[in-house]
Motif scaffolding. Structure first.
Motif, PDB file in Angstrom:
ATOM      1  N   GLU A 180      -5.499 -24.104 -37.228  1.00 36.75           N
ATOM      2  CA  GLU A 180      -6.411 -23.277 -38.025  1.00 36.75           C
ATOM      3  C   GLU A 180      -5.934 -21.835 -38.122  1.00 36.75           C
ATOM      4  OE1 GLU A 180     -10.521 -23.479 -37.005  1.00 36.75           O
ATOM      5  OE2 GLU A 180     -10.387 -25.610 -36.532  1.00 36.75           O
ATOM      6  N   THR A 181      -5.500 -21.264 -37.003  1.00 35.99           N
ATOM      7  CA  THR A 181      -5.057 -19.867 -36.994  1.00 35.99           C
ATOM      8  C   THR A 181      -3.790 -19.696 -37.820  1.00 35.99           C
ATOM      9  OG1 THR A 181      -5.961 -19.691 -34.775  1.00 35.99           O
ATOM     10  CG2 THR A 181      -4.513 -17.919 -35.514  1.00 35.99           C
TER      11      THR A 181
ATOM     12  N   ASP B 259      -4.586 -19.826 -41.490  1.00 32.62           N
ATOM     13  CA  ASP B 259      -5.115 -18.559 -41.998  1.00 32.62           C
ATOM     14  C   ASP B 259      -4.007 -17.532 -42.212  1.00 32.62           C
ATOM     15  OD1 ASP B 259      -7.665 -19.611 -41.970  1.00 32.62           O
ATOM     16  OD2 ASP B 259      -8.180 -18.722 -40.024  1.00 32.62           O
TER      17      ASP B 259
END
Length: 83
Positions: free
Chosen positions: A65-66, A69
């Motif tokens: 997820e990081t 992003d």
């Protein structure tokens, strides 16, 4: 399965992350397949090796997820869809 994820580096209270391609079964500090960039959250700096990232994404690597992003902010997915 290969994932693009963050690997912690740096000193105590002064963390820097490497963005690496890793096997899912490896630990966070474990052996990576290739280093594809770094991320400094304190200075908010990012360096990405875009051709290497696109190579791993084309082969089916899944970003965390990081990392997703970070890549989205750098507009890497626009180039991925063009290819």
């Amino acid at each position: 399965m290969v994932k693009l994820r963050l690997k912690r580096c740096g000193r105590k209270q002064r963390v820097v992350y490497r963005i690496v391609a890793m096997d899912v079964r490896s630990r966070r500090e474990g052996r990576d397949l290739r280093k594809v960039g770094f991320y400094d959250p304190i200075k908010n700096q990012t360096y990405l090796n875009v051709p290497a990232i696109l190579y791993f994404l084309e082969k089916g690597a899944q970003p965390t997820e990081t990392v997703y992003d970070i890549l989205k902010r750098a507009e890497v997915f626009k180039e991925f869809r063009l290819n």
